[in-house]
Design a protein around this motif. Structure first.
Motif, PDB file in Angstrom:
ATOM      1  N   LEU A  45       0.815  -1.223   0.000  1.00 54.18           N
ATOM      2  CA  LEU A  45       0.000   0.000   0.000  1.00 54.18           C
ATOM      3  C   LEU A  45       0.845   1.268   0.000  1.00 54.18           C
ATOM      4  CD1 LEU A  45      -2.862  -1.058   2.400  1.00 54.18           C
ATOM      5  CD2 LEU A  45      -3.046  -0.542  -0.032  1.00 54.18           C
ATOM      6  N   LEU A  46       1.933   1.268   0.717  1.00 54.25           N
ATOM      7  CA  LEU A  46       2.790   2.450   0.773  1.00 54.25           C
ATOM      8  C   LEU A  46       3.394   2.792  -0.591  1.00 54.25           C
ATOM      9  CD1 LEU A  46       4.185   4.640   2.477  1.00 54.25           C
ATOM     10  CD2 LEU A  46       5.949   2.976   2.980  1.00 54.25           C
ATOM     11  N   PRO A  47       3.993   1.831  -1.310  1.00 55.32           N
ATOM     12  CA  PRO A  47       4.505   2.178  -2.642  1.00 55.32           C
ATOM     13  C   PRO A  47       3.413   2.611  -3.615  1.00 55.32           C
ATOM     14  CG  PRO A  47       5.454   0.118  -1.906  1.00 55.32           C
ATOM     15  CD  PRO A  47       4.392   0.485  -0.921  1.00 55.32           C
ATOM     16  N   LEU A  48       2.228   2.011  -3.481  1.00 55.98           N
ATOM     17  CA  LEU A  48       1.119   2.421  -4.352  1.00 55.98           C
ATOM     18  C   LEU A  48       0.728   3.866  -4.088  1.00 55.98           C
ATOM     19  CD1 LEU A  48      -1.104   1.795  -6.437  1.00 55.98           C
ATOM     20  CD2 LEU A  48      -2.524   1.094  -4.505  1.00 55.98           C
ATOM     21  N   ALA A  49       0.597   4.221  -2.824  1.00 53.60           N
ATOM     22  CA  ALA A  49       0.210   5.594  -2.476  1.00 53.60           C
ATOM     23  C   ALA A  49       1.237   6.598  -2.988  1.00 53.60           C
ATOM     24  CB  ALA A  49       0.049   5.727  -0.959  1.00 53.60           C
ATOM     25  N   LEU A  50       2.504   6.275  -2.854  1.00 57.60           N
ATOM     26  CA  LEU A  50       3.533   7.201  -3.318  1.00 57.60           C
ATOM     27  C   LEU A  50       3.604   7.268  -4.841  1.00 57.60           C
ATOM     28  CD1 LEU A  50       6.305   6.496  -0.710  1.00 57.60           C
ATOM     29  CD2 LEU A  50       4.808   8.469  -0.854  1.00 57.60           C
ATOM     30  N   ALA A  51       3.395   6.146  -5.510  1.00 54.10           N
ATOM     31  CA  ALA A  51       3.408   6.155  -6.975  1.00 54.10           C
ATOM     32  C   ALA A  51       2.247   6.992  -7.523  1.00 54.10           C
ATOM     33  CB  ALA A  51       3.332   4.728  -7.508  1.00 54.10           C
ATOM     34  N   LEU A 107      12.743   7.511  -2.975  1.00 56.24           N
ATOM     35  CA  LEU A 107      11.709   8.104  -2.127  1.00 56.24           C
ATOM     36  C   LEU A 107      10.941   7.035  -1.373  1.00 56.24           C
ATOM     37  CD1 LEU A 107       9.809  10.515  -1.280  1.00 56.24           C
ATOM     38  CD2 LEU A 107       8.473   9.946  -3.308  1.00 56.24           C
ATOM     39  N   GLU A 108      10.543   5.981  -2.065  1.00 52.06           N
ATOM     40  CA  GLU A 108       9.741   4.944  -1.426  1.00 52.06           C
ATOM     41  C   GLU A 108      10.556   4.140  -0.419  1.00 52.06           C
ATOM     42  OE1 GLU A 108       7.623   2.788  -4.420  1.00 52.06           O
ATOM     43  OE2 GLU A 108       6.480   4.551  -4.994  1.00 52.06           O
ATOM     44  N   THR A 147      10.541  -4.492  -0.334  1.00 46.40           N
ATOM     45  CA  THR A 147       9.577  -3.565  -0.924  1.00 46.40           C
ATOM     46  C   THR A 147      10.112  -2.897  -2.193  1.00 46.40           C
ATOM     47  OG1 THR A 147       8.660  -3.200   1.278  1.00 46.40           O
ATOM     48  CG2 THR A 147       8.072  -1.596  -0.368  1.00 46.40           C
ATOM     49  N   ILE A 148      11.423  -2.906  -2.394  1.00 49.06           N
ATOM     50  CA  ILE A 148      12.004  -2.232  -3.567  1.00 49.06           C
ATOM     51  C   ILE A 148      11.467  -2.783  -4.888  1.00 49.06           C
ATOM     52  CG2 ILE A 148      14.166  -1.801  -4.816  1.00 49.06           C
ATOM     53  CD1 ILE A 148      15.501  -1.471  -2.077  1.00 49.06           C
ATOM     54  N   PRO A 149      11.441  -4.119  -5.120  1.00 56.31           N
ATOM     55  CA  PRO A 149      10.875  -4.596  -6.387  1.00 56.31           C
ATOM     56  C   PRO A 149       9.386  -4.266  -6.533  1.00 56.31           C
ATOM     57  CG  PRO A 149      12.024  -6.380  -5.254  1.00 56.31           C
ATOM     58  CD  PRO A 149      12.024  -5.208  -4.342  1.00 56.31           C
ATOM     59  N   VAL A 150       8.671  -4.269  -5.412  1.00 55.27           N
ATOM     60  CA  VAL A 150       7.252  -3.919  -5.446  1.00 55.27           C
ATOM     61  C   VAL A 150       7.081  -2.471  -5.901  1.00 55.27           C
ATOM     62  CG1 VAL A 150       5.202  -3.628  -3.992  1.00 55.27           C
ATOM     63  CG2 VAL A 150       6.657  -5.624  -3.694  1.00 55.27           C
TER      64      VAL A 150
END
Length: 172
Positions: A45-51, A107-108, A147-150
């Motif tokens: 969810l965190l990478p999605l929100a930032l993307a 950033l993520e 989480t980096i590849p995600v």
């Protein structure tokens, strides 16, 4: 130039796609044992929100980040609001970054480390649990690495959705 109705339909479809992607990320984040390495598993969810914040801007990204944070709070069984507030602030911070994959990953990764470190600080270290340092070493750091590849996958998906439903204003 697109008609107003077509632009509105395009924007609604884009945000429905983002909402469906958020639900998919929620399911992937909460499935037990999926993509697990020891105790750590990647955040979705965190990478999605930032993307979304990088592609859509700070206001829409901040709102979407808060919704993702509330979803994360709800599925984690925690007090609602802390993660929502952290994701809202993270989404607004994207304002200072250009939209390249390398910047988004940096950033993520920094945001994942910050959010998980604050969580560790308030819920493990400050209450004085034994093994708090081991928890940081064997959970927080591997979770950030997983989480980096995600981040890359979700940034690609969000960029594709954004490009597919881009508004054409005929402005040069």
């Amino acid at each position: 130039m697109e008609s107003r109705r077509k632009r509105k339909r395009s924007q609604i479809t884009k945000w429905v796609c983002y909402a469906l992607l958020m639900l998919l990320c929620t399911v992937l984040q909460t499935l037990p044992g999926l993509f697990r390495l020891g105790e750590a598993k990647p955040l979705w969810l965190l990478p999605l929100a930032l993307a979304v914040a990088v592609e859509e801007g700070e206001f829409a990204g901040g709102i979407f980040g808060a919704v993702c944070g509330l979803m994360w709070d709800y599925t984690a069984g925690r007090t609602a609001g802390l993660l929502a507030f952290e994701l809202l602030l993270s989404a607004v911070m994207q304002l200072y970054f250009k939209t390249s994959a390398a910047n988004v990953v940096l950033l993520e990764t920094a945001t994942v480390l910050l959010v998980l470190s604050l969580d560790w600080l308030f819920f493990y270290y400050m209450p004085g649990y034994s093994g708090a340092v081991e928890r940081y070493l064997w959970f927080v750091l591997p979770t950030a690495a997983l989480t980096i590849p995600v981040c890359l996958v979700l940034f690609g998906a969000v960029r594709r959705i954004h490009a597919e439903f881009k508004i054409d204003n005929d402005v040069v």
